[in-house]
Enzyme design. Structure first.
Site, PDB file in Angstrom:
ATOM      1  CE1 TYR A  82     -11.365   3.051   7.842  1.00 20.57           C
ATOM      2  CE2 TYR A  82     -11.566   5.396   8.278  1.00 20.57           C
ATOM      3  CZ  TYR A  82     -10.788   4.294   8.026  1.00 20.57           C
ATOM      4  OH  TYR A  82      -9.431   4.428   7.957  1.00 20.57           O
ATOM      5  N   GLY A 105       0.822  -1.215   0.000  1.00 23.62           N
ATOM      6  CA  GLY A 105       0.000   0.000   0.000  1.00 23.62           C
ATOM      7  C   GLY A 105       0.847   1.252   0.000  1.00 23.62           C
ATOM      8  CG  PHE A 106       0.176   6.086   0.566  1.00 24.16           C
ATOM      9  CD1 PHE A 106       1.273   6.753   0.035  1.00 24.16           C
ATOM     10  CD2 PHE A 106      -0.538   6.684   1.602  1.00 24.16           C
ATOM     11  CE1 PHE A 106       1.663   7.987   0.530  1.00 24.16           C
ATOM     12  CE2 PHE A 106      -0.159   7.920   2.096  1.00 24.16           C
ATOM     13  CZ  PHE A 106       0.940   8.562   1.568  1.00 24.16           C
ATOM     14  CB  ILE A 107       1.414   4.129   4.873  1.00 25.96           C
ATOM     15  CG1 ILE A 107       0.589   5.407   4.693  1.00 25.96           C
ATOM     16  CG2 ILE A 107       2.344   4.253   6.079  1.00 25.96           C
ATOM     17  CD1 ILE A 107      -0.360   5.717   5.840  1.00 25.96           C
ATOM     18  N   GLY A 159      -3.747  -1.874  -2.380  1.00 30.04           N
ATOM     19  CA  GLY A 159      -2.289  -1.840  -2.539  1.00 30.04           C
ATOM     20  C   GLY A 159      -1.940  -2.130  -3.994  1.00 30.04           C
ATOM     21  CB  THR A 188     -11.474  -5.221   5.251  1.00 31.07           C
ATOM     22  OG1 THR A 188     -12.118  -5.668   4.082  1.00 31.07           O
ATOM     23  CG2 THR A 188      -9.976  -5.200   5.052  1.00 31.07           C
ATOM     24  CG  LEU A 211       0.939  -0.177   8.050  1.00 24.70           C
ATOM     25  CD1 LEU A 211       2.076   0.122   7.072  1.00 24.70           C
ATOM     26  CD2 LEU A 211       0.538   1.105   8.761  1.00 24.70           C
ATOM     27  CG  ASP A 240      -1.070  -5.197  -0.110  1.00 24.71           C
ATOM     28  OD1 ASP A 240      -0.622  -4.130   0.327  1.00 24.71           O
ATOM     29  OD2 ASP A 240      -2.183  -5.288  -0.677  1.00 24.71           O
ATOM     30  CB  ALA A 263      -2.211   1.623  11.038  1.00 30.05           C
TER      31      ALA A 263
END
Ligand code: UDP
Length: 348
Positions: A167, A28-30, A54, A113, A94, A49, A135
């Site tokens: 969320y 993913g991004f982070i 991602g 998820t 994450l 992942d 996270a």
């Protein structure tokens, strides 16, 4: 020689044994920025992942790296997770459903998820007593009772009829569950709440404002400011977020175990001003802005946060971390990354 002396001699000869990190959401991004940083420090990195949000291209350059191992799988795949957890000294969790757009459009996916995924990670960690950093998100502050947000603040969420709060609630369940594993079962856990983290590799596809505005501006389109644009945020450079995660990972357990930390910037900007800044930086006229009603951007009844600013004194005291990159630098890096992609495409 005692074991200690043997270890000291090994360390003197070869350096300390590298730590093996398991990063969930590692493409993913982070996650992918974290993987890069950990490998650069000489650690072993296992990444898992499912490539739902991602992207393989975030890690494709690392596939042949001798200290990197990638598993394309769901974190709810018990066999894969067990295997990875058994090889890890520390887990950075994450993997999650993220992005306001994705969250309001896919509520079942989001809740399942986040809740089932974190449960699976904690169960695997417990089997091997592996330390976990989890996270979380500033969304758990909901509407926010008082600014700046402190970790121990009361939380006010909207009604269950609004997807967005599902969320927030799913990440709150993650936090409750992790802290319960910590207190009740002795698993070393640390929770960090990320505030509007941005930088290269973040996509605007799931709603995030800076990649969306930068792409719109570079294409000469009008920027889509939702609501009246007076709502404000503090944006954190992804490299500062990575530093915070590594500081927590390397801190003594008495400072970070069973604790919740805000990780964010305190440089606040309204979304309207943000749009103007980005237009200015890419050389477009500042009036290229459309105000779009929330009902037209998201489903009817959408609720936005008016203002979101973290109090970061807790993590500062525990680990010494504080952000070092300005919004200016963030915007520069994001714009540069899109321009770089353009150049790459033209060369191919
Ligand atoms: N936003 C906007 N235009 C967009 C995307 C987002 O005005 O195209 C606004 C959004 O309503 C919010 C802020 O920008 O007030 C930050 O949105 P983002 O989804 O990046 O993060 P959030 O803080 O809402 O999780």
């Amino acid at each position: 020689m005692t074991d200690h002396e043997i270890q000291a001699r090994i360390n003197n000869t070869f350096g300390p044994r590298p730590t093996s990190y398991l990063v969930t959401g590692g493409a993913g991004f982070i996650g992918s920025h974290l993987v890069d940083a950990l490998l650069a420090q000489g650690h072993h990195v296992l990444a898992i992942d499912n490539l739902s949000t991602g992207r393989f291209e975030n890690i494709s350059g690392l596939i042949h790296h001798p200290r990197f191992h990638f598993a394309q799988a769901n974190i709810t795949d018990d066999i894969v997770m067990d295997r990875l957890a058994s090889q890890a000294d520390i887990i950075i969790h994450l993997a999650a459903a993220v992005g306001v757009k994705l969250i309001v459009e896919n509520p079942v996916h989001t809740i399942e998820t986040n809740v089932m995924g974190t449960e699976a990670v904690l169960k695997a960690a417990l089997r091997y007593q592996t330390r976990v950093l989890i996270a979380s998100t500033s969304e758990v502050y909901g509407k926010g009772s008082s600014v700046p947000f402190r970790e121990e603040d009361d939380v006010v969420l909207g009604p269950t009829s609004r997807n967005r709060w599902g969320y927030a609630a799913s990440k709150m369940v993650d936090e409750f569950l992790a802290l319960a594993y910590g207190r009740e079962k002795g698993l070393p856990v640390t929770i960090f709440r990320l505030f509007n983290t941005v930088g290269p590799r973040q996509t605007g596809r799931y709603g995030m404002v800076i990649p969306r505005f930068v792409q719109q501006a570079l294409q000469g389109e009008r920027l889509t400011v939702y609501g009246d644009g007076t709502q404000s945020r503090c944006f954190l450079h992804v490299q500062d977020a990575i530093q915070a995660i590594m500081k927590m990972a390397n801190s003594d357990s008495e400072h970070v175990n069973h604790e919740v930390f805000n990780v964010g910037s305190t440089e606040e900007i309204s979304i309207y001003q943000l749009a103007q800044r980005i237009l200015g930086l890419v050389g477009q006229p500042e009036e290229n802005i459309d105000l779009i009603a929330y009902e037209d951007a998201y489903a009817a009844g959408f609720e936005d946060m008016r203002q979101r600013v973290p109090d970061i004194s807790k993590i500062q005291q525990a680990t010494g971390w504080q952000p070092s990159r300005s919004l200016e630098q963030i915007l520069h890096d994001v714009i540069e990354s899109y321009c770089g992609q353009e150049r790459d495409h033209r060369h191919h």
